[in-house]
Motif scaffolding. Structure first.
Motif, PDB file in Angstrom:
ATOM      1  N   GLU A   1      54.274  41.620  66.293  1.00 58.50           N
ATOM      2  CA  GLU A   1      55.719  41.489  66.507  1.00 58.50           C
ATOM      3  C   GLU A   1      56.498  42.410  65.562  1.00 58.50           C
ATOM      4  OE1 GLU A   1      56.085  36.863  68.049  1.00 58.50           O
ATOM      5  OE2 GLU A   1      55.774  37.255  65.906  1.00 58.50           O
ATOM      6  N   LYS A   2      56.027  42.545  64.335  1.00 58.39           N
ATOM      7  CA  LYS A   2      56.673  43.461  63.392  1.00 58.39           C
ATOM      8  C   LYS A   2      56.556  44.911  63.874  1.00 58.39           C
ATOM      9  CE  LYS A   2      55.965  40.670  59.244  1.00 58.39           C
ATOM     10  NZ  LYS A   2      55.246  40.562  57.955  1.00 58.39           N
TER      11      LYS A   2
ATOM     12  N   ALA B   1      67.999  52.849  53.359  1.00 58.95           N
ATOM     13  CA  ALA B   1      67.589  52.931  54.761  1.00 58.95           C
ATOM     14  C   ALA B   1      66.067  52.912  54.872  1.00 58.95           C
ATOM     15  CB  ALA B   1      68.160  54.195  55.409  1.00 58.95           C
ATOM     16  N   ALA B   2      65.390  53.658  54.002  1.00 59.15           N
ATOM     17  CA  ALA B   2      63.923  53.681  54.029  1.00 59.15           C
ATOM     18  C   ALA B   2      63.362  52.290  53.749  1.00 59.15           C
ATOM     19  CB  ALA B   2      63.399  54.690  53.014  1.00 59.15           C
ATOM     20  N   ASP B   3      63.928  51.597  52.771  1.00 63.31           N
ATOM     21  CA  ASP B   3      63.473  50.241  52.450  1.00 63.31           C
ATOM     22  C   ASP B   3      63.610  49.325  53.664  1.00 63.31           C
ATOM     23  OD1 ASP B   3      62.885  50.953  49.830  1.00 63.31           O
ATOM     24  OD2 ASP B   3      64.747  50.119  49.002  1.00 63.31           O
ATOM     25  N   ARG B   4      64.767  49.380  54.321  1.00 71.92           N
ATOM     26  CA  ARG B   4      64.998  48.486  55.456  1.00 71.92           C
ATOM     27  C   ARG B   4      64.106  48.824  56.647  1.00 71.92           C
ATOM     28  NH1 ARG B   4      66.989  47.735  60.275  1.00 71.92           N
ATOM     29  NH2 ARG B   4      67.760  49.843  60.601  1.00 71.92           N
ATOM     30  N   ILE B   5      64.093  50.080  57.020  1.00 72.24           N
ATOM     31  CA  ILE B   5      63.382  50.470  58.246  1.00 72.24           C
ATOM     32  C   ILE B   5      61.877  50.326  58.090  1.00 72.24           C
ATOM     33  CG2 ILE B   5      62.899  52.408  59.785  1.00 72.24           C
ATOM     34  CD1 ILE B   5      65.911  53.232  59.238  1.00 72.24           C
ATOM     35  N   PHE B   6      61.309  50.846  57.012  1.00 69.22           N
ATOM     36  CA  PHE B   6      59.870  50.707  56.815  1.00 69.22           C
ATOM     37  C   PHE B   6      59.499  49.269  56.492  1.00 69.22           C
ATOM     38  CE2 PHE B   6      60.415  55.321  55.831  1.00 69.22           C
ATOM     39  CZ  PHE B   6      59.754  55.785  56.964  1.00 69.22           C
ATOM     40  N   GLY B   7      60.462  48.493  55.972  1.00 68.62           N
ATOM     41  CA  GLY B   7      60.240  47.085  55.685  1.00 68.62           C
ATOM     42  C   GLY B   7      60.033  46.231  56.922  1.00 68.62           C
ATOM     43  N   LEU B   8      60.312  46.783  58.097  1.00 70.77           N
ATOM     44  CA  LEU B   8      60.080  46.062  59.349  1.00 70.77           C
ATOM     45  C   LEU B   8      58.589  45.943  59.671  1.00 70.77           C
ATOM     46  CD1 LEU B   8      62.844  47.767  61.543  1.00 70.77           C
ATOM     47  CD2 LEU B   8      62.921  45.460  60.557  1.00 70.77           C
ATOM     48  N   LEU B   9      57.787  46.800  59.091  1.00 67.07           N
ATOM     49  CA  LEU B   9      56.361  46.888  59.420  1.00 67.07           C
ATOM     50  C   LEU B   9      55.515  45.897  58.642  1.00 67.07           C
ATOM     51  CD1 LEU B   9      56.127  50.762  59.391  1.00 67.07           C
ATOM     52  CD2 LEU B   9      55.543  49.312  61.350  1.00 67.07           C
ATOM     53  N   PRO B  10      54.286  45.640  59.148  1.00 65.91           N
ATOM     54  CA  PRO B  10      53.325  44.884  58.333  1.00 65.91           C
ATOM     55  C   PRO B  10      53.058  45.649  57.041  1.00 65.91           C
ATOM     56  CG  PRO B  10      52.555  45.080  60.608  1.00 65.91           C
ATOM     57  CD  PRO B  10      53.772  45.973  60.471  1.00 65.91           C
ATOM     58  N   GLU B  11      52.646  44.937  56.016  1.00 69.00           N
ATOM     59  CA  GLU B  11      52.560  45.502  54.670  1.00 69.00           C
ATOM     60  C   GLU B  11      51.760  46.808  54.577  1.00 69.00           C
ATOM     61  OE1 GLU B  11      51.239  44.176  50.177  1.00 69.00           O
ATOM     62  OE2 GLU B  11      51.605  42.620  51.678  1.00 69.00           O
ATOM     63  N   ALA B  12      50.588  46.873  55.202  1.00 65.54           N
ATOM     64  CA  ALA B  12      49.747  48.073  55.088  1.00 65.54           C
ATOM     65  C   ALA B  12      50.447  49.299  55.705  1.00 65.54           C
ATOM     66  CB  ALA B  12      48.393  47.856  55.748  1.00 65.54           C
ATOM     67  N   GLN B  13      51.033  49.117  56.883  1.00 65.73           N
ATOM     68  CA  GLN B  13      51.742  50.231  57.521  1.00 65.73           C
ATOM     69  C   GLN B  13      53.019  50.563  56.766  1.00 65.73           C
ATOM     70  OE1 GLN B  13      51.840  48.716  61.586  1.00 65.73           O
ATOM     71  NE2 GLN B  13      50.667  50.529  62.213  1.00 65.73           N
TER      72      GLN B  13
END
Length: 188
Positions: free
Chosen positions: A5-6, A90-102
């Protein structure tokens, strides 16, 4: 949320990149390109031009880098002047949508691109700089003329291009000289 889902959430969020219009026109001058088109073009250039890198590069890693390098513009926008704090948020928010490894991998690729210290990031940055130059040349310098761009500005912006590829830099310089000669760039 599950990892799946992430990942879907991230993919759907990145669809917004299609709506971010850049300052560079398509090669035929019909309209300005968007960030998705720009990133796709850089990914294509990565595997087509990889042999011209100054140092051997991991092509897949470099392709990931160029596909991810502008995703922060979903929040930060496409501007000539970079707002580092806004881009980091922006990088924190957008990449923060992913599972931890990705999240760690993709954010790491974005950070690596920004630092421009590895062969892959130097090549990726070189492509990011010369692609608009190639399109400006092909479109008759429309964007340069609209913004009153000077030859010195292009040379300053592209001063590190040679770090990614000496061969492509030589070609890019020939385009800059040609466009200055024909008045598409203000020669000073």
């Amino acid at each position: 949320m599950t990892d799946f889902e992430k990942q879907i959430s991230f993919i759907m969020e990145l669809d917004k990149i299609k709506k971010i219009t850049r300052q560079t026109y398509l090669s035929d001058g019909s309209r300005k390109e968007n960030d998705a088109e720009h990133s796709w073009h850089l990914a294509l250039m990565t595997f087509v031009l990889a042999d011209y890198a100054n140092e051997p590069i991991d092509v897949l890693k470099t392709m990931k880098m160029v596909l991810l390098h502008d995703v922060i513009e979903i929040d930060a926008g496409d501007t000539y002047a970079y707002d580092t704090e806004r881009e980091l948020k922006a990088a924190d928010r957008i990449f923060g949508l992913l599972p931890e490894a990705q999240q760690k991998e993709y954010r790491g690729l974005w950070d690596e691109f920004e630092a421009m210290e590895t062969p892959e990031s130097k090549f990726a940055n070189m492509l990011d700089k010369v692609q608009p130059l190639f399109l400006n040349d092909a479109s008759g310098g429309i964007s340069w003329e609209e913004h009153g761009v000077k030859k010195s500005q292009v040379l300053k912006r592209d001063e590190r291009v040679h770090e990614g590829s000496e061969r492509i830099w030589e070609y890019a310089k020939s385009l800059i000289e040609k466009n200055a000669k024909y008045g598409k760039l203000i020669d000073e």
